[in-house]
Design a protein around this motif. Structure first.
Motif, PDB file in Angstrom:
ATOM      1  N   GLN A  76      -2.625   7.912 -13.018  1.00  0.00           N
ATOM      2  CA  GLN A  76      -3.152   6.602 -13.375  1.00  0.00           C
ATOM      3  C   GLN A  76      -2.230   5.476 -12.932  1.00  0.00           C
ATOM      4  N   ASP A  77      -0.952   5.794 -12.747  1.00  0.00           N
ATOM      5  CA  ASP A  77       0.046   4.762 -12.472  1.00  0.00           C
ATOM      6  C   ASP A  77       0.536   4.771 -11.026  1.00  0.00           C
ATOM      7  N   ALA A  78      -0.230   5.379 -10.134  1.00  0.00           N
ATOM      8  CA  ALA A  78       0.198   5.473  -8.740  1.00  0.00           C
ATOM      9  C   ALA A  78      -0.610   4.524  -7.868  1.00  0.00           C
ATOM     10  N   ILE A  79       0.008   4.122  -6.770  1.00  0.00           N
ATOM     11  CA  ILE A  79      -0.729   3.438  -5.708  1.00  0.00           C
ATOM     12  C   ILE A  79      -1.348   4.554  -4.882  1.00  0.00           C
ATOM     13  N   THR A  80      -2.644   4.471  -4.626  1.00  0.00           N
ATOM     14  CA  THR A  80      -3.326   5.509  -3.859  1.00  0.00           C
ATOM     15  C   THR A  80      -3.645   4.988  -2.463  1.00  0.00           C
ATOM     16  N   LEU A  81      -3.259   5.779  -1.454  1.00  0.00           N
ATOM     17  CA  LEU A  81      -3.526   5.435  -0.065  1.00  0.00           C
ATOM     18  C   LEU A  81      -4.397   6.514   0.559  1.00  0.00           C
ATOM     19  N   ASP A  82      -5.401   6.090   1.313  1.00  0.00           N
ATOM     20  CA  ASP A  82      -6.285   6.987   2.036  1.00  0.00           C
ATOM     21  C   ASP A  82      -5.542   7.536   3.248  1.00  0.00           C
ATOM     22  N   ILE A  83      -5.430   8.859   3.338  1.00  0.00           N
ATOM     23  CA  ILE A  83      -4.619   9.447   4.402  1.00  0.00           C
ATOM     24  C   ILE A  83      -5.331   9.541   5.744  1.00  0.00           C
ATOM     25  N   PHE A  84      -6.597   9.219   5.789  1.00  0.00           N
ATOM     26  CA  PHE A  84      -7.305   9.361   7.056  1.00  0.00           C
ATOM     27  C   PHE A  84      -7.384   8.055   7.817  1.00  0.00           C
ATOM     28  N   ARG A  85      -6.335   7.293   7.684  1.00  0.00           N
ATOM     29  CA  ARG A  85      -6.080   6.131   8.526  1.00  0.00           C
ATOM     30  C   ARG A  85      -4.956   6.561   9.459  1.00  0.00           C
ATOM     31  N   PRO A  86      -4.718   5.834  10.523  1.00  0.00           N
ATOM     32  CA  PRO A  86      -3.623   6.224  11.432  1.00  0.00           C
ATOM     33  C   PRO A  86      -2.277   6.299  10.696  1.00  0.00           C
ATOM     34  N   VAL A  87      -1.453   7.267  11.087  1.00  0.00           N
ATOM     35  CA  VAL A  87      -0.155   7.490  10.435  1.00  0.00           C
ATOM     36  C   VAL A  87       0.687   6.222  10.455  1.00  0.00           C
ATOM     37  N   ASP A  88       0.685   5.490  11.560  1.00  0.00           N
ATOM     38  CA  ASP A  88       1.509   4.283  11.623  1.00  0.00           C
ATOM     39  C   ASP A  88       1.014   3.219  10.640  1.00  0.00           C
ATOM     40  N   VAL A  89      -0.273   3.188  10.374  1.00  0.00           N
ATOM     41  CA  VAL A  89      -0.827   2.226   9.402  1.00  0.00           C
ATOM     42  C   VAL A  89      -0.402   2.615   7.980  1.00  0.00           C
ATOM     43  N   ILE A  90      -0.486   3.897   7.676  1.00  0.00           N
ATOM     44  CA  ILE A  90      -0.076   4.368   6.345  1.00  0.00           C
ATOM     45  C   ILE A  90       1.423   4.157   6.164  1.00  0.00           C
ATOM     46  N   THR A  91       2.192   4.485   7.187  1.00  0.00           N
ATOM     47  CA  THR A  91       3.646   4.304   7.129  1.00  0.00           C
ATOM     48  C   THR A  91       3.992   2.843   6.877  1.00  0.00           C
ATOM     49  N   GLN A  92       3.346   1.949   7.582  1.00  0.00           N
ATOM     50  CA  GLN A  92       3.621   0.521   7.399  1.00  0.00           C
ATOM     51  C   GLN A  92       3.255   0.075   5.990  1.00  0.00           C
ATOM     52  N   LYS A  93       2.163   0.599   5.445  1.00  0.00           N
ATOM     53  CA  LYS A  93       1.755   0.254   4.080  1.00  0.00           C
ATOM     54  C   LYS A  93       2.831   0.700   3.089  1.00  0.00           C
TER      55      LYS A  93
END
Length: 167
Positions: free
Chosen positions: A139-156
């Motif tokens: 409940q207390d986590a930031i959730t990121l969708d992993i099926f975006r480009p790795v560099d986009v997730i890394t930058q986020k």
């Protein structure tokens, strides 16, 4: 010490994203898999799912490694599945409530495809369903969708860490 924990099931990209973000930010990166006791690795290698009881010595080893790493840097990134609330609570308690969870989340079928392509890792792809069953969505986590480009997730991930440490 502040530990940013990239959490999620096997194959979600914790190590890839965590390593890249740590390099970009010039902070330490700890790979949770490196701290599994031999018995845990053997269980996973033979296709047996871990229990929370199996995970606790692993979590305690991770906590100790974070404390040692703290001597070099007050901020670090840790790749750790942290699937259950029990494990996340143990991490929070052992790390003085200085954990921030970033949940790398994705579809089980697509992650299974990733695991099938992964070579040389002790985790058996057949165990993926047990990881999804063990996952207590935080409940207390930031959730990121992993099926975006790795560099986009890394930058986020980098943006999240930098925004919290610019004060």
């Amino acid at each position: 010490m502040t530990v940013y924990i990239l959490m999620g099931v096997a194959g979600c990209g914790k190590s890839t994203v965590g390593g890249a973000a740590a390099k970009q930010l010039n902070i330490p990166f700890l790979e949770g898999d490196d701290f599994h006791p031999t018995a845990n690795v053997e269980k996973m290698r033979t296709g047996t799912a871990l229990t929370n009881a199996d995970r606790l010595p692993w979590v305690d080893a991770i906590i100790q490694a974070c404390k040692v790493t703290e001597e070099k840097s007050a901020i670090m990134i840790l790749a750790c599945s942290a699937l259950s609330k029990v494990v996340r609570d143990r991490l929070q308690s052992g790390l003085n409530n200085q954990c921030h969870f970033i949940h790398l989340h994705g579809d089980q079928e697509k992650i299974a495809q990733r695991l099938a392509a992964r070579k040389g890792h002790f985790f058996k792809p057949e165990l993926l369903s047990s990881q999804f069953k063990a996952l207590d969505n935080p409940q207390d986590a930031i959730t990121l969708d992993i099926f975006r480009p790795v560099d986009v997730i890394t930058q986020k991930v980098c943006d999240i860490i930098q925004s919290e440490h610019q004060a």
